[in-house]
Design a protein around this motif. Structure first.
Motif, PDB file in Angstrom:
ATOM      1  N   GLU A  65       0.827  -0.987  -0.230  1.00 56.87           N
ATOM      2  CA  GLU A  65       0.279  -0.193  -0.045  1.00 56.87           C
ATOM      3  C   GLU A  65       0.679   1.643   0.147  1.00 56.87           C
ATOM      4  O   GLU A  65       0.156   2.420   0.042  1.00 56.87           O
ATOM      5  CB  GLU A  65      -0.739   0.330   1.633  1.00 56.87           C
ATOM      6  CG  GLU A  65      -2.163  -1.317   0.651  1.00 56.87           C
ATOM      7  CD  GLU A  65      -2.810  -1.133  -0.004  1.00 56.87           C
ATOM      8  OE1 GLU A  65      -3.281  -0.039  -0.442  1.00 56.87           O
ATOM      9  OE2 GLU A  65      -3.794  -2.446   0.119  1.00 56.87           O
ATOM     10  N   CYS A  73      -4.420   5.578 -14.650  1.00 57.27           N
ATOM     11  CA  CYS A  73      -6.130   5.000 -14.080  1.00 57.27           C
ATOM     12  C   CYS A  73      -6.757   5.723 -14.592  1.00 57.27           C
ATOM     13  O   CYS A  73      -7.490   5.949 -13.349  1.00 57.27           O
ATOM     14  CB  CYS A  73      -5.829   4.866 -12.986  1.00 57.27           C
ATOM     15  SG  CYS A  73      -4.322   3.388 -12.457  1.00 57.27           S
ATOM     16  N   SER A  78      -4.904   2.954  -8.045  1.00 59.05           N
ATOM     17  CA  SER A  78      -4.967   1.646  -7.953  1.00 59.05           C
ATOM     18  C   SER A  78      -5.557   0.840  -7.064  1.00 59.05           C
ATOM     19  O   SER A  78      -5.415   1.995  -5.354  1.00 59.05           O
ATOM     20  CB  SER A  78      -3.810   1.704  -7.900  1.00 59.05           C
ATOM     21  OG  SER A  78      -2.717   1.921  -7.601  1.00 59.05           O
ATOM     22  N   VAL A  79      -5.975  -0.277  -7.215  1.00 53.96           N
ATOM     23  CA  VAL A  79      -6.165  -1.169  -5.812  1.00 53.96           C
ATOM     24  C   VAL A  79      -4.901  -2.376  -5.686  1.00 53.96           C
ATOM     25  O   VAL A  79      -5.077  -2.653  -6.751  1.00 53.96           O
ATOM     26  CB  VAL A  79      -7.528  -1.562  -6.443  1.00 53.96           C
ATOM     27  CG1 VAL A  79      -7.891  -2.369  -5.042  1.00 53.96           C
ATOM     28  CG2 VAL A  79      -8.646  -0.452  -6.247  1.00 53.96           C
ATOM     29  N   ALA A  81      -5.146  -5.956  -5.284  1.00 49.99           N
ATOM     30  CA  ALA A  81      -6.044  -6.847  -5.481  1.00 49.99           C
ATOM     31  C   ALA A  81      -5.091  -7.534  -4.639  1.00 49.99           C
ATOM     32  O   ALA A  81      -6.528  -8.839  -4.190  1.00 49.99           O
ATOM     33  CB  ALA A  81      -6.354  -6.718  -6.519  1.00 49.99           C
ATOM     34  N   HIS A 101      -4.501  -3.410 -10.126  1.00 51.69           N
ATOM     35  CA  HIS A 101      -5.404  -2.553 -11.424  1.00 51.69           C
ATOM     36  C   HIS A 101      -5.520  -1.204 -10.885  1.00 51.69           C
ATOM     37  O   HIS A 101      -5.848  -1.193  -9.361  1.00 51.69           O
ATOM     38  CB  HIS A 101      -5.743  -3.862 -11.501  1.00 51.69           C
ATOM     39  CG  HIS A 101      -7.436  -4.487 -10.271  1.00 51.69           C
ATOM     40  ND1 HIS A 101      -8.221  -3.087 -10.060  1.00 51.69           N
ATOM     41  CD2 HIS A 101      -6.999  -5.730  -9.606  1.00 51.69           C
ATOM     42  CE1 HIS A 101      -8.529  -3.835  -9.549  1.00 51.69           C
ATOM     43  NE2 HIS A 101      -8.192  -5.191  -9.411  1.00 51.69           N
ATOM     44  N   CYS A 102      -6.006  -0.547 -11.483  1.00 51.25           N
ATOM     45  CA  CYS A 102      -6.867   0.703 -11.828  1.00 51.25           C
ATOM     46  C   CYS A 102      -8.280   0.295 -10.909  1.00 51.25           C
ATOM     47  O   CYS A 102      -9.090  -0.269 -11.106  1.00 51.25           O
ATOM     48  CB  CYS A 102      -7.277   1.204 -13.019  1.00 51.25           C
ATOM     49  SG  CYS A 102      -5.716   1.949 -13.428  1.00 51.25           S
ATOM     50  N   ASP A 103      -8.605   1.098 -10.170  1.00 51.70           N
ATOM     51  CA  ASP A 103      -9.848   0.873  -9.041  1.00 51.70           C
ATOM     52  C   ASP A 103     -10.951   1.227  -9.808  1.00 51.70           C
ATOM     53  O   ASP A 103     -11.454   2.319  -9.747  1.00 51.70           O
ATOM     54  CB  ASP A 103      -9.771   1.999  -8.565  1.00 51.70           C
ATOM     55  CG  ASP A 103     -10.539   1.681  -7.214  1.00 51.70           C
ATOM     56  OD1 ASP A 103     -11.878   0.730  -7.373  1.00 51.70           O
ATOM     57  OD2 ASP A 103     -10.843   2.200  -6.077  1.00 51.70           O
ATOM     58  N   SER A 111      -4.574  -6.021 -15.107  1.00 55.65           N
ATOM     59  CA  SER A 111      -3.708  -6.396 -13.775  1.00 55.65           C
ATOM     60  C   SER A 111      -1.950  -6.255 -13.888  1.00 55.65           C
ATOM     61  O   SER A 111      -1.436  -6.968 -14.952  1.00 55.65           O
ATOM     62  CB  SER A 111      -3.629  -7.280 -13.013  1.00 55.65           C
ATOM     63  OG  SER A 111      -4.919  -7.707 -12.471  1.00 55.65           O
TER      64      SER A 111
END
Length: 192
Positions: A65, A73, A78-79, A81, A101-103, A111
């Motif tokens: 994180e 994005c 972004s996330v 996953a 990947h993009c949120d 991804s």
């Protein structure tokens, strides 16, 4: 036998009293060693015991994180996953493999799979890209075991295939060899 020119040394004769004194001294040493044994309730994995014995605390895997990923994005962010920690290069310090990947609010954005390490500073950094989002792949599962990264990748045979429904699947493994991650395809399990 020749007579010795050295003076008689009284301590060179062993008498029962000498043996008794030696046995008593040895018993005292064994008893003292028994009292210095580690606490049986303590575990080798207890952090404070490890730190005190070895002088270093266990190193935590990099936090995915806290990394800026090279994703475009369009302002949605972004996330992370999936993530899996493990020592991939055998240096005794864990790395983290992150699927990012993009949120997107809907759809299946591609991804990226990144290997993170803790740099000389406190912030983790990306050291390898295993799957680039430009490849337009998705990751179904991810694991790190015995120094290898394994994943199931989903893709599309053509631009005509809807992004919701990938029509290609590949099980892959990456291993650190010769200073780089080497990709191999895992054989599909035989049907019973």
């Amino acid at each position: 036998m020749q007579p010795s020119e050295l003076p008689d040394l009284a301590h060179t004769d062993s008498r029962p009293l000498h043996w008794l004194a030696t046995a008593t001294a040895m018993a005292a040493v064994v008893a003292a060693a028994g009292m210095l044994q580690p606490d049986p309730a303590a575990s080798a994995s207890t952090t404070h015991r490890t730190t005190a014995q070895h002088g270093t605390a266990p190193v935590a895997a990099p936090d995915p994180e806290r990394v800026a990923y090279p994703l475009e994005c369009a302002g949605v962010g972004s996330v992370v996953a999936q993530q899996a920690p493990g020592d991939l290069d055998g240096d005794g310090r864990p790395e983290t493999v992150a699927v990012v990947h993009c949120d997107a609010g809907s759809g299946t954005p591609p991804s990226g799979v990144y290997v993170l390490t803790r740099g000389s500073g406190a912030a983790p950094r990306i050291v390898a890209t295993l799957v680039d989002p430009a490849q337009k792949m998705n990751v179904g599962d991810l694991a790190v075991r015995d120094g290898a990264v394994s994943a199931t990748l989903f893709g599309y045979s053509s631009a005509d295939v809807p992004r919701c429904c990938p029509d290609q699947q590949e099980k892959v493994t990456w291993r650190w060899k010769g200073g780089a991650f080497v990709r191999s395809v895992r054989a599909a399990p035989a049907d019973a």
